[in-house]
Motif scaffolding. Structure first.
Motif, PDB file in Angstrom:
ATOM      1  N   ARG A   1      16.415  62.758  -1.299  1.00  0.00           N
ATOM      2  CA  ARG A   1      15.613  63.126  -0.251  1.00  0.00           C
ATOM      3  C   ARG A   1      16.530  63.827   0.972  1.00  0.00           C
ATOM      4  O   ARG A   1      17.688  63.169   1.232  1.00  0.00           O
ATOM      5  CB  ARG A   1      14.652  62.278   0.354  1.00  0.00           C
ATOM      6  N   SER A   2      16.380  64.713   1.591  1.00  0.00           N
ATOM      7  CA  SER A   2      17.003  65.356   2.787  1.00  0.00           C
ATOM      8  C   SER A   2      16.618  64.448   4.098  1.00  0.00           C
ATOM      9  O   SER A   2      17.505  64.016   4.825  1.00  0.00           O
ATOM     10  CB  SER A   2      16.914  66.721   3.110  1.00  0.00           C
ATOM     11  N   ALA A   3      15.340  63.906   4.047  1.00  0.00           N
ATOM     12  CA  ALA A   3      14.943  63.125   5.161  1.00  0.00           C
ATOM     13  C   ALA A   3      13.676  62.391   4.544  1.00  0.00           C
ATOM     14  O   ALA A   3      13.243  62.479   3.670  1.00  0.00           O
ATOM     15  CB  ALA A   3      14.448  63.882   6.317  1.00  0.00           C
ATOM     16  N   VAL A   4      13.480  61.174   5.289  1.00  0.00           N
ATOM     17  CA  VAL A   4      12.130  60.190   5.463  1.00  0.00           C
ATOM     18  C   VAL A   4      11.602  59.907   6.511  1.00  0.00           C
ATOM     19  O   VAL A   4      12.486  59.930   7.473  1.00  0.00           O
ATOM     20  CB  VAL A   4      12.802  59.097   4.081  1.00  0.00           C
ATOM     21  N   THR A   5      10.294  59.865   6.597  1.00  0.00           N
ATOM     22  CA  THR A   5       9.769  59.370   7.862  1.00  0.00           C
ATOM     23  C   THR A   5       9.690  57.937   8.023  1.00  0.00           C
ATOM     24  O   THR A   5      10.023  57.313   6.989  1.00  0.00           O
ATOM     25  CB  THR A   5       8.356  59.825   7.931  1.00  0.00           C
ATOM     26  N   LEU A   6      10.087  57.525   9.259  1.00  0.00           N
ATOM     27  CA  LEU A   6       9.880  56.169   9.551  1.00  0.00           C
ATOM     28  C   LEU A   6       8.737  55.331   8.874  1.00  0.00           C
ATOM     29  O   LEU A   6       8.859  54.361   8.642  1.00  0.00           O
ATOM     30  CB  LEU A   6      10.056  55.705  11.147  1.00  0.00           C
ATOM     31  N   ALA A   7       7.546  56.107   8.945  1.00  0.00           N
ATOM     32  CA  ALA A   7       6.073  55.500   8.258  1.00  0.00           C
ATOM     33  C   ALA A   7       6.560  55.105   6.975  1.00  0.00           C
ATOM     34  O   ALA A   7       5.980  54.121   6.394  1.00  0.00           O
ATOM     35  CB  ALA A   7       5.225  56.388   8.523  1.00  0.00           C
ATOM     36  N   GLU A   8       7.126  56.150   6.250  1.00  0.00           N
ATOM     37  CA  GLU A   8       7.479  55.799   4.693  1.00  0.00           C
ATOM     38  C   GLU A   8       8.433  54.861   4.291  1.00  0.00           C
ATOM     39  O   GLU A   8       8.289  54.193   3.293  1.00  0.00           O
ATOM     40  CB  GLU A   8       8.164  57.072   4.245  1.00  0.00           C
ATOM     41  N   LEU A   9       9.158  54.409   5.260  1.00  0.00           N
ATOM     42  CA  LEU A   9       9.765  53.033   5.125  1.00  0.00           C
ATOM     43  C   LEU A   9       9.317  51.633   5.364  1.00  0.00           C
ATOM     44  O   LEU A   9       9.886  50.714   5.152  1.00  0.00           O
ATOM     45  CB  LEU A   9      11.223  53.195   5.892  1.00  0.00           C
ATOM     46  N   ALA A  10       7.875  51.734   5.937  1.00  0.00           N
ATOM     47  CA  ALA A  10       7.362  50.630   6.028  1.00  0.00           C
ATOM     48  C   ALA A  10       7.160  49.805   4.659  1.00  0.00           C
ATOM     49  O   ALA A  10       6.637  50.282   3.659  1.00  0.00           O
ATOM     50  CB  ALA A  10       5.887  50.909   6.598  1.00  0.00           C
TER      51      ALA A  10
END
Length: 327
Positions: free
Chosen positions: A180-189
């Motif tokens: 992944r080039s990026a991940v949202t903070l919500a996805e890390l919950a």
């Protein structure tokens, strides 16, 4: 109560760092026999064995590894007390946490453009923070959070925002997030992220407490010393290299890393941006407003003007820091 002789504690740290009594003696400028006597005296005082003697030198026992962090903190505080008592107004003393951090890169940039500035860096660590160095009089200015930590800063400590350091996620090449080039903070919950520096109560452990509550991320605070007891000694890798190797070999482990941190190269480490919002660590420049050093005015003006406030709208920082950092 057990009173500790600082000379024996210094001998203990020297033997641990260099792995041999002879090498410790060279560093301390005393005989190997004197080092042995100091270690024996400390072992007797503590009632524990500190080293296992092996053909290659001396290996710290489990009890010694537990004592090490406190021993370093004790010596740092003793050195700070002496420095405070004998301080004379000379170069501007600026406390930083480490050579690789964003604030050191920012200071190098500043000094390259202000060659007339006389600056001396005061190195802090996880147990004696930059804020402690400032409050104890060992430094004239410090880079740290203006909020958070074990106690609030006294009213005479002034601050300007210095740098918002965007956090990225470091993972190994076999981690599912590595592509992944990026991940949202919500996805890390619900994810667990290893932050060994948060093991020590401080303004940065408080930062990760706030981030955990906001995002639902679980913070694993296992200190590096428990996983890599030899890291940082003469016969072990540097702590940061041991940590990267550990992450690179895992398909699930991750850690946070500041964008401004100078990370050693590792071919199997991947950096993943965190977005919507991007958690950022708020580095402030702190100083004592009662008796400011003459060299502070230029430094304060520089960071007040160069603060990357344009990035703030996309960042998450703890609530207590927003008044200072949010435009």
């Amino acid at each position: 109560m057990t009173d500790l002789d600082l000379a024996t504690v210094r001998a203990f740290v020297a033997v641990t760092d260099h792995g041999q009594f002879g090498s410790a003696a060279d560093v301390l400028g005393i005989s190997q026999q004197a080092v042995s006597k100091r270690i024996a005296r400390l072992e007797s005082r503590l009632g524990i064995a500190l080293f296992d003697r092996v053909p290659t030198g001396a290996v710290p026992t489990a009890a010694a590894r537990r004592f090490m962090a406190h021993a370093r903190a004790l010596l740092a505080l003793a050195d700070e007390a002496v420095a405070t008592a004998t301080a004379r107004r000379g170069p501007l003393r600026v406390a930083i946490l480490g050579e690789r951090l964003a604030e050191m890169r920012a200071m190098r940039f500043y000094l390259a453009r202000h060659p007339e500035a006389e600056v001396e860096f005061v190195q802090s660590n996880a147990y004696v923070t930059s804020r402690d160095a400032l409050l104890g009089g060992r430094a004239d200015a410090a880079f740290a959070r203006a909020q958070g930590g074990l106690r609030a800063l006294p009213g005479h400590i002034a601050a300007v925002p210095a740098y918002l350091d965007a956090l990225h996620l470091l993972v190994g090449k076999d981690n599912p997030l590595s592509g992944r080039s990026a991940v949202t903070l919500a996805e890390l919950a619900g994810h667990t992220v290893w932050v060994p520096g948060a093991a020590v109560p401080s303004e940065w452990s408080d930062y990760y407490d706030c981030l955990s509550r906001f995002s639902g991320i679980t913070v694993d605070r296992t200190p590096r010393s428990e996983l890599f007891p030899d890291a940082g000694t003469s016969h072990g890798p540097a702590p940061i290299e041991a940590m990267l190797e550990h992450i690179a070999a895992s398909d699930s482990l991750s850690t946070f890393n500041g964008e401004g941190f100078e990370l050693p190269w590792h071919p199997h480490i991947r950096r993943v941006r965190i977005i919507d919002p991007t958690p950022a660590y708020p580095h402030a420049l702190l100083w004592n407003s009662i008796d400011p050093h003459p060299g502070l005015a230029a430094l304060i003006a520089y960071f007040r003007d160069s603060y990357n406030s344009d990035a703030a709208s996309d960042c998450w920082i703890p609530g207590p820091d927003r008044a200072l950092f949010m435009p």
